[in-house]
Design a protein around this motif. Structure first.
Motif, PDB file in Angstrom:
ATOM      1  N   ALA A  74       0.981  -1.331  -0.265  1.00 47.65           N
ATOM      2  CA  ALA A  74      -0.380   0.100  -0.266  1.00 47.65           C
ATOM      3  C   ALA A  74       0.644   1.311  -0.179  1.00 47.65           C
ATOM      4  O   ALA A  74       1.643   0.596   0.339  1.00 47.65           O
ATOM      5  N   ALA A  75      -0.142   2.668   0.137  1.00 48.08           N
ATOM      6  CA  ALA A  75       1.147   4.015  -0.124  1.00 48.08           C
ATOM      7  C   ALA A  75       1.939   4.022   1.206  1.00 48.08           C
ATOM      8  O   ALA A  75       3.483   4.121   0.692  1.00 48.08           O
ATOM      9  N   ALA A  76       1.790   3.628   1.993  1.00 45.36           N
ATOM     10  CA  ALA A  76       3.077   3.621   3.162  1.00 45.36           C
ATOM     11  C   ALA A  76       3.674   2.327   3.139  1.00 45.36           C
ATOM     12  O   ALA A  76       5.324   3.180   3.323  1.00 45.36           O
ATOM     13  N   ASP A  77       3.727   1.415   1.987  1.00 47.15           N
ATOM     14  CA  ASP A  77       5.269   0.702   1.704  1.00 47.15           C
ATOM     15  C   ASP A  77       5.833   1.338   0.919  1.00 47.15           C
ATOM     16  O   ASP A  77       7.270   1.202   0.485  1.00 47.15           O
ATOM     17  N   LEU A  78       5.355   2.397   0.041  1.00 51.45           N
ATOM     18  CA  LEU A  78       6.418   2.989  -1.048  1.00 51.45           C
ATOM     19  C   LEU A  78       7.076   4.170  -1.291  1.00 51.45           C
ATOM     20  O   LEU A  78       6.700   5.040  -0.326  1.00 51.45           O
ATOM     21  N   ASN A  79       7.674   4.671  -2.453  1.00 47.14           N
ATOM     22  CA  ASN A  79       8.521   6.001  -1.480  1.00 47.14           C
ATOM     23  C   ASN A  79       7.792   6.351  -2.742  1.00 47.14           C
ATOM     24  O   ASN A  79       7.434   6.216  -3.642  1.00 47.14           O
ATOM     25  N   VAL A  80       8.266   8.044  -2.430  1.00 48.75           N
ATOM     26  CA  VAL A  80       7.902   9.062  -2.876  1.00 48.75           C
ATOM     27  C   VAL A  80       8.267   8.880  -4.348  1.00 48.75           C
ATOM     28  O   VAL A  80      10.078   8.939  -4.265  1.00 48.75           O
ATOM     29  N   LEU A  81       7.263   9.448  -5.353  1.00 44.72           N
ATOM     30  CA  LEU A  81       8.539   9.244  -6.679  1.00 44.72           C
ATOM     31  C   LEU A  81       9.744  11.044  -6.597  1.00 44.72           C
ATOM     32  O   LEU A  81       9.761  11.932  -5.823  1.00 44.72           O
ATOM     33  N   SER A  82      10.695  10.226  -6.860  1.00 45.50           N
ATOM     34  CA  SER A  82      12.391  10.986  -6.676  1.00 45.50           C
ATOM     35  C   SER A  82      12.818  10.745  -8.431  1.00 45.50           C
ATOM     36  O   SER A  82      13.988   9.655  -8.072  1.00 45.50           O
ATOM     37  N   PRO A  83      13.129  11.639  -9.173  1.00 48.81           N
ATOM     38  CA  PRO A  83      13.971  11.505 -10.745  1.00 48.81           C
ATOM     39  C   PRO A  83      14.661  11.692 -10.021  1.00 48.81           C
ATOM     40  O   PRO A  83      15.666  12.536  -9.227  1.00 48.81           O
ATOM     41  N   ASP A  84      15.794  10.981 -10.919  1.00 49.72           N
ATOM     42  CA  ASP A  84      17.446  11.012 -10.628  1.00 49.72           C
ATOM     43  C   ASP A  84      17.517  11.651 -11.963  1.00 49.72           C
ATOM     44  O   ASP A  84      17.970  11.535 -13.038  1.00 49.72           O
ATOM     45  N   ASP A  85      17.688  12.959 -11.906  1.00 47.51           N
ATOM     46  CA  ASP A  85      17.639  14.728 -12.645  1.00 47.51           C
ATOM     47  C   ASP A  85      19.540  14.071 -13.012  1.00 47.51           C
ATOM     48  O   ASP A  85      19.445  14.655 -14.553  1.00 47.51           O
ATOM     49  N   ALA A  86      20.462  13.632 -12.273  1.00 51.69           N
ATOM     50  CA  ALA A  86      21.435  13.134 -12.707  1.00 51.69           C
ATOM     51  C   ALA A  86      22.134  12.739 -14.155  1.00 51.69           C
ATOM     52  O   ALA A  86      22.373  12.330 -14.709  1.00 51.69           O
ATOM     53  N   ASN A  87      21.104  11.747 -13.682  1.00 54.28           N
ATOM     54  CA  ASN A  87      21.326  10.510 -15.033  1.00 54.28           C
ATOM     55  C   ASN A  87      19.656  10.545 -15.632  1.00 54.28           C
ATOM     56  O   ASN A  87      19.719   9.245 -17.043  1.00 54.28           O
ATOM     57  N   ASP A  88      18.814  10.968 -15.608  1.00 54.21           N
ATOM     58  CA  ASP A  88      18.088  11.400 -16.935  1.00 54.21           C
ATOM     59  C   ASP A  88      17.288   9.536 -16.440  1.00 54.21           C
ATOM     60  O   ASP A  88      16.688   9.200 -17.437  1.00 54.21           O
ATOM     61  N   ARG A  89      16.809   9.766 -15.226  1.00 51.35           N
ATOM     62  CA  ARG A  89      16.286   8.494 -15.226  1.00 51.35           C
ATOM     63  C   ARG A  89      14.878   8.140 -13.777  1.00 51.35           C
ATOM     64  O   ARG A  89      15.835   9.323 -13.013  1.00 51.35           O
ATOM     65  N   LEU A  90      14.396   7.746 -13.861  1.00 50.54           N
ATOM     66  CA  LEU A  90      13.288   7.478 -12.871  1.00 50.54           C
ATOM     67  C   LEU A  90      13.493   6.001 -12.340  1.00 50.54           C
ATOM     68  O   LEU A  90      13.089   5.104 -12.740  1.00 50.54           O
ATOM     69  N   ASP A  91      13.860   5.664 -11.020  1.00 44.58           N
ATOM     70  CA  ASP A  91      14.111   4.411 -10.620  1.00 44.58           C
ATOM     71  C   ASP A  91      12.471   3.857  -9.097  1.00 44.58           C
ATOM     72  O   ASP A  91      12.880   5.279  -9.076  1.00 44.58           O
ATOM     73  N   LEU A  92      11.764   2.980  -9.805  1.00 35.10           N
ATOM     74  CA  LEU A  92      10.897   3.051  -8.869  1.00 35.10           C
ATOM     75  C   LEU A  92      11.331   1.342  -8.045  1.00 35.10           C
ATOM     76  O   LEU A  92      12.280   0.803  -8.691  1.00 35.10           O
ATOM     77  N   ASP A  93      11.302   1.192  -6.606  1.00 40.13           N
ATOM     78  CA  ASP A  93      11.889  -0.102  -5.442  1.00 40.13           C
ATOM     79  C   ASP A  93      10.349  -0.565  -4.995  1.00 40.13           C
ATOM     80  O   ASP A  93       9.760   0.366  -4.684  1.00 40.13           O
ATOM     81  N   ILE A  94      10.602  -1.221  -4.163  1.00 36.82           N
ATOM     82  CA  ILE A  94       9.788  -1.459  -3.449  1.00 36.82           C
ATOM     83  C   ILE A  94      10.581  -2.839  -2.239  1.00 36.82           C
ATOM     84  O   ILE A  94      11.578  -2.834  -2.750  1.00 36.82           O
ATOM     85  N   PRO A  95       9.595  -2.689  -1.236  1.00 39.87           N
ATOM     86  CA  PRO A  95      10.936  -3.071  -0.408  1.00 39.87           C
ATOM     87  C   PRO A  95      10.967  -4.781  -0.019  1.00 39.87           C
ATOM     88  O   PRO A  95       9.882  -5.421  -1.250  1.00 39.87           O
ATOM     89  N   ASP A  96      11.818  -5.296  -0.429  1.00 35.67           N
ATOM     90  CA  ASP A  96      11.787  -6.944   0.528  1.00 35.67           C
ATOM     91  C   ASP A  96      10.912  -7.203   0.474  1.00 35.67           C
ATOM     92  O   ASP A  96      10.597  -6.712   1.739  1.00 35.67           O
ATOM     93  N   GLN A  97      10.188  -7.879   0.464  1.00 35.68           N
ATOM     94  CA  GLN A  97       9.347  -9.269   0.576  1.00 35.68           C
ATOM     95  C   GLN A  97       9.924 -10.336   1.571  1.00 35.68           C
ATOM     96  O   GLN A  97      10.332 -11.231   0.642  1.00 35.68           O
ATOM     97  N   THR A  98       8.911 -11.128   3.123  1.00 32.15           N
ATOM     98  CA  THR A  98       9.607 -11.979   2.936  1.00 32.15           C
ATOM     99  C   THR A  98       9.241 -12.665   3.045  1.00 32.15           C
ATOM    100  O   THR A  98       7.159 -12.957   4.218  1.00 32.15           O
ATOM    101  N   TYR A  99       8.648 -14.578   2.964  1.00 35.78           N
ATOM    102  CA  TYR A  99       7.727 -15.321   2.798  1.00 35.78           C
ATOM    103  C   TYR A  99       8.170 -16.817   4.416  1.00 35.78           C
ATOM    104  O   TYR A  99       8.867 -16.707   3.703  1.00 35.78           O
ATOM    105  N   THR A 100       7.378 -16.639   5.136  1.00 46.20           N
ATOM    106  CA  THR A 100       8.078 -17.525   6.230  1.00 46.20           C
ATOM    107  C   THR A 100       7.760 -18.900   5.733  1.00 46.20           C
ATOM    108  O   THR A 100       6.548 -19.094   5.372  1.00 46.20           O
TER     109      THR A 100
END
Length: 156
Positions: A74-100
């Motif tokens: 959900a929203a709380a799990d995600l980072n705010v969009l933050s473009p990498d202006d120095a490299n002219d790109r946008l990387d999106l990440d999600i937290p690592d997920q553990t299945y027990t």
């Protein structure tokens, strides 16, 4: 096999990620779905599928191991969009997920990141965004999913 973006999501991944982050609509989420190694269709076939129901309607199946459930981000799990202006790109990440304690049974092949437009959305309404190779043979231990150290998606 390789990581890929689904054709339906080309040019849309960052926007759908952001919609989850800003909760528009409320209840939207990203969902991680693991696919079975048995019967999985080729990447060329899978990337043409437009919904999660389409992905799972052919020979490709979701894993059924005890200890596995879809992960909902959900929203709380995600980072705010933050473009990498120095490299002219946008990387999106999600937290690592553990299945027990994932029991043996179904071997895994891929993990999908999908967009769920509401809490009540069915597989026919869930949009597959990206697919990531994740071959693993569960053996009762924990499984940690990190789809990519640099993020699950890059727009450049």
């Amino acid at each position: 096999m390789a990581d890929f973006k689904f054709n339906i999501a080309l040019g849309r991944v960052a926007e759908l990620y952001n919609r989850v982050k800003v909760q528009d609509p409320s209840g939207s989420a990203l969902v991680l779905v693991a696919l079975s190694a048995t019967g999985i269709e080729s990447d060329a076939v899978l990337k043409d599928k437009d919904t999660l129901a389409d992905v799972l309607s052919g020979a490709t199946d979701e894993v059924t191991n005890t200890g596995y459930t879809r992960k909902v981000l959900a929203a709380a799990d995600l980072n705010v969009l933050s473009p990498d202006d120095a490299n002219d790109r946008l990387d999106l990440d999600i937290p690592d997920q553990t299945y027990t304690s994932v029991a043996a049974g179904t071997n895994w092949s891929k993990v999908l990141v999908c967009y769920k437009p509401s809490g009540a959305a069915t597989d026919a309404q869930i949009v597959p965004l990206t697919a990531h190779d994740f071959p693993i043979t569960p053996d009762g231990s924990n499984i940690v999913v990190q789809v990519d150290a640099n993020g699950f998606y890059r727009a450049a």
